[in-house]
Write a protein that holds these residues in place. Sequence first.
Motif, PDB file in Angstrom:
ATOM      1  N   PRO A 134       0.936  -1.233  -0.190  1.00 47.61           N
ATOM      2  CA  PRO A 134      -0.158  -0.216  -0.098  1.00 47.61           C
ATOM      3  C   PRO A 134       0.929   0.722  -0.094  1.00 47.61           C
ATOM      4  O   PRO A 134       1.967   1.203   0.728  1.00 47.61           O
ATOM      5  CB  PRO A 134      -0.636  -0.840   1.404  1.00 47.61           C
ATOM      6  CG  PRO A 134      -0.326  -0.985   2.376  1.00 47.61           C
ATOM      7  CD  PRO A 134       0.771  -1.735   1.458  1.00 47.61           C
ATOM      8  N   GLY A 135       0.397   2.278  -0.486  1.00 51.98           N
ATOM      9  CA  GLY A 135       1.371   3.670  -0.546  1.00 51.98           C
ATOM     10  C   GLY A 135      -0.006   4.273  -1.246  1.00 51.98           C
ATOM     11  O   GLY A 135      -0.092   3.960  -2.609  1.00 51.98           O
ATOM     12  N   ARG A 136       0.388   5.572  -1.533  1.00 57.66           N
ATOM     13  CA  ARG A 136      -0.095   6.969  -2.366  1.00 57.66           C
ATOM     14  C   ARG A 136       1.541   7.780  -3.285  1.00 57.66           C
ATOM     15  O   ARG A 136       0.876   8.019  -4.087  1.00 57.66           O
ATOM     16  CB  ARG A 136      -1.158   8.048  -1.023  1.00 57.66           C
ATOM     17  CG  ARG A 136      -2.232   7.356  -1.247  1.00 57.66           C
ATOM     18  CD  ARG A 136      -3.394   8.185   0.009  1.00 57.66           C
ATOM     19  NE  ARG A 136      -4.684   6.970   0.168  1.00 57.66           N
ATOM     20  CZ  ARG A 136      -5.305   8.564   0.935  1.00 57.66           C
ATOM     21  NH1 ARG A 136      -4.955   9.327   1.870  1.00 57.66           N
ATOM     22  NH2 ARG A 136      -5.833   7.492   1.550  1.00 57.66           N
ATOM     23  N   GLU A 189       5.847   6.811   0.673  1.00 55.24           N
ATOM     24  CA  GLU A 189       5.031   5.471   1.542  1.00 55.24           C
ATOM     25  C   GLU A 189       5.032   3.957   1.294  1.00 55.24           C
ATOM     26  O   GLU A 189       4.839   3.401   1.810  1.00 55.24           O
ATOM     27  CB  GLU A 189       3.772   6.121   1.091  1.00 55.24           C
ATOM     28  CG  GLU A 189       2.976   7.042   1.963  1.00 55.24           C
ATOM     29  CD  GLU A 189       1.571   7.484   1.787  1.00 55.24           C
ATOM     30  OE1 GLU A 189       1.053   6.761   1.351  1.00 55.24           O
ATOM     31  OE2 GLU A 189       1.101   9.073   2.263  1.00 55.24           O
ATOM     32  N   VAL A 190       5.286   3.926  -0.649  1.00 52.58           N
ATOM     33  CA  VAL A 190       5.683   1.860  -0.809  1.00 52.58           C
ATOM     34  C   VAL A 190       6.958   1.785   0.019  1.00 52.58           C
ATOM     35  O   VAL A 190       7.077   0.654   0.392  1.00 52.58           O
ATOM     36  CB  VAL A 190       5.606   2.622  -1.955  1.00 52.58           C
ATOM     37  CG1 VAL A 190       5.921   0.885  -3.236  1.00 52.58           C
ATOM     38  CG2 VAL A 190       3.692   2.139  -3.014  1.00 52.58           C
ATOM     39  N   ASN A 247       6.706   0.757   3.446  1.00 46.95           N
ATOM     40  CA  ASN A 247       5.927  -0.289   3.521  1.00 46.95           C
ATOM     41  C   ASN A 247       6.555  -1.603   2.961  1.00 46.95           C
ATOM     42  O   ASN A 247       6.308  -2.242   3.779  1.00 46.95           O
ATOM     43  CB  ASN A 247       4.523  -0.200   3.318  1.00 46.95           C
ATOM     44  CG  ASN A 247       3.842   0.962   3.672  1.00 46.95           C
ATOM     45  OD1 ASN A 247       3.817   0.759   5.059  1.00 46.95           O
ATOM     46  ND2 ASN A 247       2.728   1.781   3.365  1.00 46.95           N
ATOM     47  N   GLU A 274      -3.431   2.566  -6.812  1.00 41.68           N
ATOM     48  CA  GLU A 274      -3.520   1.513  -5.945  1.00 41.68           C
ATOM     49  C   GLU A 274      -3.677   0.978  -7.047  1.00 41.68           C
ATOM     50  O   GLU A 274      -2.701  -0.303  -7.181  1.00 41.68           O
ATOM     51  CB  GLU A 274      -4.583   1.520  -5.679  1.00 41.68           C
ATOM     52  CG  GLU A 274      -5.810   0.186  -4.652  1.00 41.68           C
ATOM     53  CD  GLU A 274      -6.125  -0.056  -4.481  1.00 41.68           C
ATOM     54  OE1 GLU A 274      -7.337  -1.686  -4.126  1.00 41.68           O
ATOM     55  OE2 GLU A 274      -7.318   0.159  -4.106  1.00 41.68           O
TER      56      GLU A 274
END
Length: 86
Positions: free
Chosen positions: A22-24, A28-29, A32, A73
């Motif tokens: 997940p991540g925007r 963030e990716v 994670n 996504e």
Amino acid sequence: PTVFIPSLLRKYTGGQESTVVPGRTVGEVVRNLDRQFPGFRDHVVEGDDLKSSLAVSVDGDIAVGGLLEAVRESSEIHFVPAIGGG
């Protein structure tokens, strides 16, 4: 997004070639990915940006926004060795 891991980084992912994380944003990716594979971030990030030896492709385009590059996504993310020239 689905992240495709290049062969040079697979030793940090237990040999996995791809994973869904997940991540925007690319940042963030990466965070994670580091939760899933502790220490991964150290091999792709230097300071507050991607290592200069790496580029990131998001949906087929080289990301110019670095860790701030937006992802969806359904995005496909590839870490690729940066190409230098002169």
